[in-house]
Design a protein around this motif. Structure first.
Motif, PDB file in Angstrom:
ATOM      1  N   UNK A   1      -1.872  11.593   1.765  1.00 34.69           N
ATOM      2  CA  UNK A   1      -2.403  12.068   3.044  1.00 34.69           C
ATOM      3  C   UNK A   1      -3.871  11.672   3.212  1.00 34.69           C
ATOM      4  N   UNK A   2      -4.627  11.818   2.150  1.00 34.71           N
ATOM      5  CA  UNK A   2      -6.045  11.461   2.197  1.00 34.71           C
ATOM      6  C   UNK A   2      -6.209   9.955   2.408  1.00 34.71           C
ATOM      7  N   UNK A   3      -5.421   9.154   1.691  1.00 37.02           N
ATOM      8  CA  UNK A   3      -5.522   7.703   1.831  1.00 37.02           C
ATOM      9  C   UNK A   3      -5.128   7.251   3.238  1.00 37.02           C
ATOM     10  N   UNK A   4      -4.063   7.816   3.791  1.00 33.52           N
ATOM     11  CA  UNK A   4      -3.646   7.454   5.138  1.00 33.52           C
ATOM     12  C   UNK A   4      -4.715   7.853   6.156  1.00 33.52           C
ATOM     13  N   UNK A   5      -5.310   9.014   5.992  1.00 38.52           N
ATOM     14  CA  UNK A   5      -6.378   9.457   6.892  1.00 38.52           C
ATOM     15  C   UNK A   5      -7.586   8.530   6.801  1.00 38.52           C
ATOM     16  N   UNK A   6      -7.914   8.086   5.593  1.00 37.54           N
ATOM     17  CA  UNK A   6      -9.033   7.153   5.424  1.00 37.54           C
ATOM     18  C   UNK A   6      -8.742   5.829   6.129  1.00 37.54           C
ATOM     19  N   UNK A   7      -7.531   5.318   5.975  1.00 36.08           N
ATOM     20  CA  UNK A   7      -7.147   4.095   6.690  1.00 36.08           C
ATOM     21  C   UNK A   7      -7.247   4.307   8.195  1.00 36.08           C
ATOM     22  N   UNK A   8      -6.738   5.447   8.658  1.00 32.86           N
ATOM     23  CA  UNK A   8      -6.729   5.724  10.097  1.00 32.86           C
ATOM     24  C   UNK A   8      -8.150   5.774  10.660  1.00 32.86           C
ATOM     25  N   UNK A   9      -9.074   6.370   9.908  1.00 31.82           N
ATOM     26  CA  UNK A   9     -10.465   6.424  10.366  1.00 31.82           C
ATOM     27  C   UNK A   9     -11.035   5.026  10.556  1.00 31.82           C
ATOM     28  N   UNK A  10     -10.758   4.146   9.612  1.00 28.61           N
ATOM     29  CA  UNK A  10     -11.281   2.782   9.698  1.00 28.61           C
ATOM     30  C   UNK A  10     -10.607   2.012  10.828  1.00 28.61           C
ATOM     31  N   UNK A  11      -9.331   2.242  11.043  1.00 34.29           N
ATOM     32  CA  UNK A  11      -8.598   1.518  12.082  1.00 34.29           C
ATOM     33  C   UNK A  11      -8.838   2.082  13.480  1.00 34.29           C
ATOM     34  N   UNK A  12      -9.597   3.152  13.593  1.00 33.23           N
ATOM     35  CA  UNK A  12      -9.765   3.846  14.869  1.00 33.23           C
ATOM     36  C   UNK A  12     -10.745   3.170  15.822  1.00 33.23           C
ATOM     37  N   UNK A  13     -11.191   1.984  15.517  1.00 33.60           N
ATOM     38  CA  UNK A  13     -12.094   1.270  16.418  1.00 33.60           C
ATOM     39  C   UNK A  13     -11.456  -0.054  16.827  1.00 33.60           C
ATOM     40  N   UNK A  14     -11.394  -0.341  18.127  1.00 20.84           N
ATOM     41  CA  UNK A  14     -10.730  -1.569  18.586  1.00 20.84           C
ATOM     42  C   UNK A  14     -11.367  -2.856  18.052  1.00 20.84           C
ATOM     43  N   UNK A  15     -12.661  -2.842  17.786  1.00 17.35           N
ATOM     44  CA  UNK A  15     -13.300  -4.043  17.234  1.00 17.35           C
ATOM     45  C   UNK A  15     -12.747  -4.343  15.841  1.00 17.35           C
ATOM     46  N   UNK A  16     -12.483  -3.315  15.071  1.00 18.74           N
ATOM     47  CA  UNK A  16     -11.945  -3.528  13.723  1.00 18.74           C
ATOM     48  C   UNK A  16     -10.517  -4.046  13.788  1.00 18.74           C
TER      49      UNK A  16
ATOM     50  N   UNK B   1     -17.274  -5.125   9.636  1.00 20.24           N
ATOM     51  CA  UNK B   1     -16.785  -5.755   8.409  1.00 20.24           C
ATOM     52  C   UNK B   1     -17.105  -4.900   7.191  1.00 20.24           C
ATOM     53  N   UNK B   2     -18.263  -4.271   7.197  1.00 18.77           N
ATOM     54  CA  UNK B   2     -18.643  -3.397   6.087  1.00 18.77           C
ATOM     55  C   UNK B   2     -17.645  -2.253   5.944  1.00 18.77           C
ATOM     56  N   UNK B   3     -17.277  -1.628   7.064  1.00 16.11           N
ATOM     57  CA  UNK B   3     -16.313  -0.522   7.017  1.00 16.11           C
ATOM     58  C   UNK B   3     -14.952  -1.007   6.525  1.00 16.11           C
ATOM     59  N   UNK B   4     -14.516  -2.172   6.994  1.00 21.83           N
ATOM     60  CA  UNK B   4     -13.225  -2.729   6.563  1.00 21.83           C
ATOM     61  C   UNK B   4     -13.259  -3.119   5.091  1.00 21.83           C
ATOM     62  N   UNK B   5     -14.405  -3.606   4.663  1.00 20.62           N
ATOM     63  CA  UNK B   5     -14.554  -4.006   3.261  1.00 20.62           C
ATOM     64  C   UNK B   5     -14.605  -2.781   2.345  1.00 20.62           C
ATOM     65  N   UNK B   6     -15.269  -1.710   2.786  1.00 16.47           N
ATOM     66  CA  UNK B   6     -15.378  -0.499   1.969  1.00 16.47           C
ATOM     67  C   UNK B   6     -14.012   0.107   1.669  1.00 16.47           C
ATOM     68  N   UNK B   7     -13.093   0.040   2.632  1.00 23.73           N
ATOM     69  CA  UNK B   7     -11.751   0.589   2.398  1.00 23.73           C
ATOM     70  C   UNK B   7     -10.866  -0.435   1.695  1.00 23.73           C
TER      71      UNK B   7
ATOM     72  N   UNK C   1       2.657   0.324   3.374  1.00 21.35           N
ATOM     73  CA  UNK C   1       3.483   1.307   2.668  1.00 21.35           C
ATOM     74  C   UNK C   1       3.221   2.720   3.188  1.00 21.35           C
ATOM     75  N   UNK C   2       1.939   3.079   3.328  1.00 25.69           N
ATOM     76  CA  UNK C   2       1.588   4.419   3.809  1.00 25.69           C
ATOM     77  C   UNK C   2       2.133   4.654   5.219  1.00 25.69           C
ATOM     78  N   UNK C   3       1.970   3.672   6.098  1.00 25.13           N
ATOM     79  CA  UNK C   3       2.447   3.827   7.476  1.00 25.13           C
ATOM     80  C   UNK C   3       3.968   3.885   7.529  1.00 25.13           C
ATOM     81  N   UNK C   4       4.634   3.020   6.770  1.00 24.36           N
ATOM     82  CA  UNK C   4       6.102   3.047   6.741  1.00 24.36           C
ATOM     83  C   UNK C   4       6.614   4.384   6.227  1.00 24.36           C
ATOM     84  N   UNK C   5       6.001   4.887   5.191  1.00 21.87           N
ATOM     85  CA  UNK C   5       6.402   6.170   4.624  1.00 21.87           C
ATOM     86  C   UNK C   5       6.214   7.290   5.651  1.00 21.87           C
TER      87      UNK C   5
END
Length: 111
Positions: A13-28, A61-67, A93-97
């Protein structure tokens, strides 16, 4: 999320939330899509392709690289970026699950 609350949630749950935070910007999303489409390491072309300032691209890119979704290699004075396939598979995997849990549930809201 406060460190004291992490014990309430699973690692997944924590990992999926972290991914979601990073993906929450259209530029990313645009950066990731461009890297996937080009299927190669890129550097200066991101500014022209995405249309944002170099500093803004660097911040995303920094945010994408950090995750870990993007990895970079230094080539002289510039850095080239590409998709990290291992981390991208982890995201998949996280999203499919997550979506499979819904598909497999018997719950239906307010039918």
């Amino acid at each position: 999320m406060g460190l004291t609350k992490n014990n309430l949630f699973s690692k997944e749950q924590i990992e999926l939330a972290d991914f979601a935070k990073v993906l929450a910007h259209p530029a990313r999303i645009a950066i990731l899509q461009y890297l996937i489409e080009t299927n190669q390491c890129v550097n200066g072309t991101l500014v022209q392709e995405i249309g944002l300032a170099q500093a803004t691209i660097s911040q995303h890119l920094k945010a994408l690289k950090e995750i870990g979704l993007v990895q970079g290699t230094i080539e002289g004075v510039s850095v080239s970026y590409c998709i990290n396939p291992v981390k991208f598979e982890e995201l998949k995997h996280h999203l499919n699950s997550f979506f499979n849990d819904f598909e497999n549930s018997k719950l239906r809201c307010c039918d």
